[in-house]
Design an enzyme around this catalytic site. Structure first.
Site, PDB file in Angstrom:
ATOM      1  N   SER A   1       0.962  -1.339   0.223  1.00 54.25           N
ATOM      2  CA  SER A   1       0.011   0.147  -0.066  1.00 54.25           C
ATOM      3  C   SER A   1       0.816   1.086   0.111  1.00 54.25           C
ATOM      4  O   SER A   1       2.159   1.255   0.326  1.00 54.25           O
ATOM      5  CB  SER A   1      -0.939  -0.024   1.437  1.00 54.25           C
TER       6      SER A   1
ATOM      7  N   TYR B   1      -1.452  -1.297  10.919  1.00 53.46           N
ATOM      8  CA  TYR B   1      -1.846  -1.583   9.426  1.00 53.46           C
ATOM      9  C   TYR B   1      -0.631  -0.995   8.741  1.00 53.46           C
ATOM     10  O   TYR B   1      -0.087  -1.794   7.963  1.00 53.46           O
ATOM     11  CB  TYR B   1      -3.099  -0.763   9.056  1.00 53.46           C
TER      12      TYR B   1
HETATM   13  N1  LIG Z   1      -8.660  -0.464  -0.934  1.00 58.36           N
HETATM   14  C1  LIG Z   1      -7.851   0.480  -0.448  1.00 58.36           C
HETATM   15  O1  LIG Z   1      -8.090   1.601  -0.512  1.00 58.36           O
HETATM   16  C2  LIG Z   1      -6.451  -0.249  -0.494  1.00 58.36           C
HETATM   17  C3  LIG Z   1      -5.280   0.684  -0.488  1.00 58.36           C
HETATM   18  C4  LIG Z   1      -3.875   0.148  -0.426  1.00 58.36           C
HETATM   19  C5  LIG Z   1      -3.829  -1.414  -0.222  1.00 58.36           C
HETATM   20  N2  LIG Z   1      -5.141  -2.082  -0.123  1.00 58.36           N
HETATM   21  C6  LIG Z   1      -4.935  -3.655   0.059  1.00 58.36           C
HETATM   22  O2  LIG Z   1      -5.360  -4.334  -0.952  1.00 58.36           O
HETATM   23  C7  LIG Z   1      -5.524  -5.556  -0.891  1.00 58.36           C
HETATM   24  C8  LIG Z   1      -6.787  -6.079  -1.146  1.00 58.36           C
HETATM   25  O3  LIG Z   1      -7.842  -5.356  -0.498  1.00 58.36           O
HETATM   26  P1  LIG Z   1      -9.187  -4.583  -1.197  1.00 58.36           P
HETATM   27  O4  LIG Z   1      -8.937  -3.253  -1.245  1.00 58.36           O
HETATM   28  O5  LIG Z   1      -9.412  -5.337  -2.337  1.00 58.36           O
HETATM   29  O6  LIG Z   1     -10.308  -5.014  -0.054  1.00 58.36           O
HETATM   30  P2  LIG Z   1     -11.429  -5.930   0.034  1.00 58.36           P
HETATM   31  O7  LIG Z   1     -12.298  -5.937  -1.210  1.00 58.36           O
HETATM   32  O8  LIG Z   1     -11.753  -5.972   1.628  1.00 58.36           O
HETATM   33  O9  LIG Z   1     -10.839  -7.366  -0.114  1.00 58.36           O
HETATM   34  C9  LIG Z   1      -9.797  -8.000   0.845  1.00 58.36           C
HETATM   35  C10 LIG Z   1      -9.793  -9.516   0.597  1.00 58.36           C
HETATM   36  O10 LIG Z   1      -9.093 -10.064   1.560  1.00 58.36           O
HETATM   37  C11 LIG Z   1      -9.878 -11.233   2.173  1.00 58.36           C
HETATM   38  N3  LIG Z   1      -9.478 -11.461   3.473  1.00 58.36           N
HETATM   39  C12 LIG Z   1      -9.807 -10.737   4.433  1.00 58.36           C
HETATM   40  N4  LIG Z   1      -9.568 -11.376   5.559  1.00 58.36           N
HETATM   41  C13 LIG Z   1      -9.285 -12.710   5.465  1.00 58.36           C
HETATM   42  C14 LIG Z   1      -8.612 -13.741   6.181  1.00 58.36           C
HETATM   43  N5  LIG Z   1      -8.711 -13.859   7.522  1.00 58.36           N
HETATM   44  N6  LIG Z   1      -8.374 -15.012   5.171  1.00 58.36           N
HETATM   45  C15 LIG Z   1      -8.469 -15.016   3.838  1.00 58.36           C
HETATM   46  N7  LIG Z   1      -8.701 -13.970   3.182  1.00 58.36           N
HETATM   47  C16 LIG Z   1      -9.107 -12.797   3.876  1.00 58.36           C
HETATM   48  C17 LIG Z   1     -11.140 -10.800   1.876  1.00 58.36           C
HETATM   49  O11 LIG Z   1     -12.321 -12.113   1.668  1.00 58.36           O
HETATM   50  P3  LIG Z   1     -13.111 -12.617   2.573  1.00 58.36           P
HETATM   51  O12 LIG Z   1     -13.616 -11.531   3.669  1.00 58.36           O
HETATM   52  O13 LIG Z   1     -14.032 -13.408   1.912  1.00 58.36           O
HETATM   53  O14 LIG Z   1     -12.142 -13.648   3.405  1.00 58.36           O
HETATM   54  C18 LIG Z   1     -11.336 -10.237   0.525  1.00 58.36           C
HETATM   55  O15 LIG Z   1     -11.404 -10.838  -0.716  1.00 58.36           O
HETATM   56  C19 LIG Z   1      -5.568  -5.795   0.875  1.00 58.36           C
HETATM   57  O16 LIG Z   1      -4.093  -6.187   1.157  1.00 58.36           O
HETATM   58  C20 LIG Z   1      -5.530  -4.141   1.217  1.00 58.36           C
HETATM   59  O17 LIG Z   1      -4.468  -4.008   2.483  1.00 58.36           O
HETATM   60  C21 LIG Z   1      -6.238  -1.550  -0.276  1.00 58.36           C
END
Ligand SMILES: NC(=O)c1ccc[n+]([C@@H]2O[C@H](COP(=O)([O-])OP(=O)(O)OC[C@H]3O[C@@H](n4cnc5c(N)ncnc54)[C@H](OP(=O)(O)O)[C@@H]3O)[C@@H](O)[C@H]2O)c1
Length: 266
Positions: free
Chosen positions: A143, A156
């Site tokens: 991130s 985080y």
């Molecule tokens: N969106 C942003 O603003 C942003 C910015 C920078 C970085 N990121 C990073 O991008 C990555 C993806 O996030 P996203 O933005 O796509 O958010 P998201 O839509 O909430 O997706 C997160 C994914 O992680 C899975 N997950 C959560 N807890 C888990 C567990 N205990 N075991 C297995 N899977 C798990 C969730 O699936 P389940 O709930 O079905 O398990 C979901 O598929 C993350 O690493 C996040 O830190 C996001």
């Protein structure tokens, strides 16, 4: 594609929503088969059906990677099923907002287990096979938060700094092996993240001054960077500015900016 023309197999963690689901779509658009994992099986099955209709072999393996040992268990399970992973997308993760002293300690544990421990274990489990075969791609999703400390989201941000540090170092270690590693660093992105992380009310997500990317555009940029073997990609011009200035500007400037984006921890 592999040298023998076989389709590459990609394992995508956190494929049930957001950036992970879009990365799976992107991989299939480029001729990969996929293994989809996360906790929510119905979402994974729905995506798998969509991807099968697009011509891919899509396998669903629901798994809670927040449980200690689950990442290694997943690697063993794939091995036992004869599923050889050519592309590993370590994307699953979540955040937690609040003053560190008031955060739920169990939630911090679960976050570090997923964002740091499972990501490391899965990479360690699958990389040796890729190196032995002389080809493979790995993506770690960090991130912009990995570039600068973030009061009010301290643990985080620290977890994402770990991912960035690990990724940059491994990209170097892997030089000349035929395997590349790309660390993808998105900024604020439309996905389930803000809700899952209790971050919906942070200026980072509410302010119209902060540009938000779609999960699809982050996935597209990430896939392209991975294909080129780019070690680190920060998505978006503004995000690049924030991330890289965080490395060079004095903390006296960095912290007030972080407070504007992440709110007040007091
Ligand atoms: N969106 C942003 O603003 C942003 C910015 C920078 C970085 N990121 C990073 O991008 C990555 C993806 O996030 P996203 O933005 O796509 O958010 P998201 O839509 O909430 O997706 C997160 C994914 O992680 C899975 N997950 C959560 N807890 C888990 C567990 N205990 N075991 C297995 N899977 C798990 C969730 O699936 P389940 O709930 O079905 O398990 C979901 O598929 C993350 O690493 C996040 O830190 C996001």
């Amino acid at each position: 594609m592999q040298d023998n023309g076989a389709r590459n197999l990609a394992l995508v963690t956190g494929a049930s929503s957001g950036i992970g689901a879009e990365l799976a779509r992107e991989l299939v658009r480029h001729g990969h088969d996929v293994v989809l994992t996360a906790r929510r099986a119905p979402e994974l099955e729905a995506l798998a059906a969509e991807l099968r209709a697009a011509g891919a072999v899509a396998t669903v393996v629901p798994k809670d990677l927040g449980v200690p040992g689950a990442a290694r268990e997943l690697a063993l399970e794939l091995d036992a099923r004869g599923l050889q992973v050519d592309v590993l997308i370590n994307n699953a993760g979540f955040g937690d907002v609040g003053a560190f002293v008031r955060e739920d300690p169990d939630r911090i544990d679960a976050m570090l287990q997923l964002n740091v421990v499972a990501l490391t274990a899965l990479t360690r489990a699958l990389l040796p096979g890729m190196v032995a075969r002389g080809h493979g791609r790995v993506m770690l999703v960090s991130s912009t938060a990995g570039f600068l400390p973030g009061p009010n989201m301290a643990a985080y941000c620290a977890s994402k700094a770990y991912v960035l540090s690990l990724g940059e170092a491994l990209a170097r270690e892997l030089r000349g092996t035929g395997v590349t590693l790309t660390t993808l660093c998105p900024g604020a992105t439309h996905s389930g993240f803000a809700t899952a992380s209790g971050a919906e009310s942070l200026p980072l997500f509410t302010s119209s001054l902060v540009p938000k990317m779609s999960s699809a555009s982050v996935a597209r940029a990430g896939y392209d960077a991975m294909t080129r073997g780019t070690p680190v990609l920060v998505t978006g011009i503004m995000n690049k500015l924030v991330a890289y200035s965080g490395r060079v500007l004095p903390r006296a400037i960095v912290f007030p900016v972080a407070r504007l984006l992440l709110g007040d921890h007091r």
